[in-house]
Design an enzyme around this catalytic site. Structure first.
Site, PDB file in Angstrom:
ATOM      1  N   CYS A   1      25.419  44.079  51.068  1.00  0.00           N
ATOM      2  CA  CYS A   1      24.150  43.963  51.779  1.00  0.00           C
ATOM      3  C   CYS A   1      23.251  45.156  51.454  1.00  0.00           C
ATOM      4  O   CYS A   1      23.625  46.306  51.673  1.00  0.00           O
ATOM      5  CB  CYS A   1      24.366  43.869  53.285  1.00  0.00           C
TER       6      CYS A   1
ATOM      7  N   ASN B   1      27.294  35.205  41.901  1.00  0.00           N
ATOM      8  CA  ASN B   1      26.264  34.943  42.906  1.00  0.00           C
ATOM      9  C   ASN B   1      24.936  35.510  42.425  1.00  0.00           C
ATOM     10  O   ASN B   1      24.903  36.598  41.859  1.00  0.00           O
ATOM     11  CB  ASN B   1      26.686  35.571  44.237  1.00  0.00           C
ATOM     12  N   GLY B   2      23.867  34.756  42.660  1.00  0.00           N
ATOM     13  CA  GLY B   2      22.544  35.242  42.308  1.00  0.00           C
ATOM     14  C   GLY B   2      21.780  34.270  41.444  1.00  0.00           C
ATOM     15  O   GLY B   2      22.184  33.973  40.309  1.00  0.00           O
ATOM     16  N   ASP B   3      20.701  33.704  42.001  1.00  0.00           N
ATOM     17  CA  ASP B   3      19.729  32.889  41.264  1.00  0.00           C
ATOM     18  C   ASP B   3      20.190  31.483  40.911  1.00  0.00           C
ATOM     19  O   ASP B   3      19.508  30.805  40.128  1.00  0.00           O
ATOM     20  CB  ASP B   3      19.279  33.600  39.971  1.00  0.00           C
TER      21      ASP B   3
ATOM     22  N   PRO C   1      27.363  34.066  52.879  1.00  0.00           N
ATOM     23  CA  PRO C   1      27.151  34.537  54.253  1.00  0.00           C
ATOM     24  C   PRO C   1      25.771  35.163  54.379  1.00  0.00           C
ATOM     25  O   PRO C   1      25.523  36.244  53.847  1.00  0.00           O
ATOM     26  CB  PRO C   1      28.261  35.583  54.434  1.00  0.00           C
ATOM     27  N   MET C   2      24.861  34.479  55.055  1.00  0.00           N
ATOM     28  CA  MET C   2      23.478  34.950  55.167  1.00  0.00           C
ATOM     29  C   MET C   2      23.130  35.219  56.624  1.00  0.00           C
ATOM     30  O   MET C   2      23.273  34.341  57.479  1.00  0.00           O
ATOM     31  CB  MET C   2      22.517  33.925  54.568  1.00  0.00           C
TER      32      MET C   2
ATOM     33  N   HIS D   1      27.395  39.734  43.270  1.00  0.00           N
ATOM     34  CA  HIS D   1      25.976  39.407  43.143  1.00  0.00           C
ATOM     35  C   HIS D   1      25.426  40.199  41.965  1.00  0.00           C
ATOM     36  O   HIS D   1      25.625  41.414  41.888  1.00  0.00           O
ATOM     37  CB  HIS D   1      25.231  39.777  44.428  1.00  0.00           C
TER      38      HIS D   1
ATOM     39  N   GLY E   1      23.311  30.925  47.887  1.00  0.00           N
ATOM     40  CA  GLY E   1      22.708  31.442  49.111  1.00  0.00           C
ATOM     41  C   GLY E   1      21.360  30.842  49.386  1.00  0.00           C
ATOM     42  O   GLY E   1      21.239  29.744  49.929  1.00  0.00           O
TER      43      GLY E   1
END
Length: 330
Positions: free
Chosen positions: A102, A204-206, A18-19, A171, A228
């Site tokens: 966030c 999540n992440g990279d 969700p961005m 994340h 993302g």
């Protein structure tokens, strides 16, 4: 098979993150078409929903082909979040996700998003309130902790599972890191290895390539991954990862025709959903990403981001097609 409550997903599902200002219905449409297994709305302000703010309410829009899909909420007040759980349920998603990750000042400094990582009892109470407000599965997305000295995600995972969340996405950075440095998935792996944890754990992440997706799948043992930034302007990444995980081989890179066709679909849906003016203006942030890496694209980009006319934009995209087709021939 991975289950989130009553939602059944294929083994090792790929989730679209969700961005804010990105994960709207037009963007989700092209990601779904290119292999995203589970998608989320942009995060929605609970205060905005309570005030019936037009932008927040519009973010509840869900289309039939998008299922399974989750609505993501964020806020700082427990009772407001409880009420918004009810409102979100009425929009008929498949799940409700709570944002505790966030890091931006406008959110965290108002006591929402990653700020709850500094007050775990309040996070638990808020999550319980949302769970009580809906019959849908409730999931959470968060970070490792607020900073290096408070990486409390292992405790958070147990406490949130104990009150009834059905999946957790982590994340691999702290709030203080924002999006800088490399994401650290080691604590995510520890959560997955914890014998008390029985809900799906997503990392999540990279993740920006099929090779990295396979490496992290094997090294950290997560149930799936959330993608993302790597999907912005490149929705093909979902099918590319799936193909690589199954075969060890790469799909062909998208051609200039592929890029233009998906960009056009995105633009057309953006206009249908937001109206002609907003649809055109808000699409401008995507052109650089759709045509990233192409030499000599800057003059075309300048025309695309300044044109207010749909027909003119489609003519420019046709110019792009002709120009790069000729470059290939040369």
């Amino acid at each position: 098979m991975v289950k989130i409550g009553n939602i059944e997903l294929e083994d090792f599902p790929l989730l679209l993150a969700p961005m804010e200002d990105v994960s709207d219905p037009p963007f989700r449409a092209v990601c779904k078409e290119n292999g995203a297994d589970l998608m989320y709305t942009e995060f929605i302000s609970s205060e905005g929903l309570i005030r019936d703010a037009a932008k927040s309410v519009q973010k509840l829009d869900i289309f039939e082909y998008e299922h399974p899909i989750g609505i993501q909420l964020f806020g700082s007040d427990i009772e407001t979040m409880r009420t918004c759980g009810e409102i979100a349920t009425n929009a008929k998603p498949d799940l409700i996700d709570i944002n505790y990750g966030c890091p931006v000042k406008q959110v965290a400094c108002r006591g929402a998003g990653a700020a709850l990582l500094q007050d775990i009892p309040k996070m638990v109470a808020m999550t319980r309130a949302v769970i009580e407000s809906t019959h849908l599965p409730v999931t959470v997305k968060t970070r490792l902790g607020w900073d290096e000295s408070t990486k409390n995600i292992e405790d958070v995972a147990e406490r949130l599972q104990d009150i009834g969340i059905k999946a957790l996405t982590v994340h691999g950075r702290t709030r203080v890191q924002m999006y800088k440095g490399d994401a650290d998935w080691r604590l995510i792996a520890k959560i997955k290895e914890n014998p008390r944890i029985n809900i799906p754990i997503f990392g999540n992440g990279d993740i920006d390539s099929p090779e990295k997706a396979l490496e992290y799948k094997e090294r950290y043992g997560v149930d799936g991954i959330m993608i993302g930034r790597a999907s912005i302007g490149y929705p093909w990444i979902f099918n590319e990862i799936k193909h690589f995980l199954k075969t060890g081989e790469h799909l062909p890179e998208p051609t200039i025709e592929d890029r233009i066709n998906v960009c056009r679909k995105h633009l057309d849906f953006s206009i249908r959903w937001k109206g002609n003016h907003s649809g055109i203006v808000e699409m401008r942030r995507h052109y650089s990403n759709y045509f990233k890496g192409l030499d000599h694209f800057k003059p075309f980009r300048m025309k695309l981001v300044t044109s207010p006319d749909y027909q003119e934009i489609t003519d420019i995209l046709q110019e792009v097609a002709v120009f790069y087709s000729q470059e290939v021939l040369v």
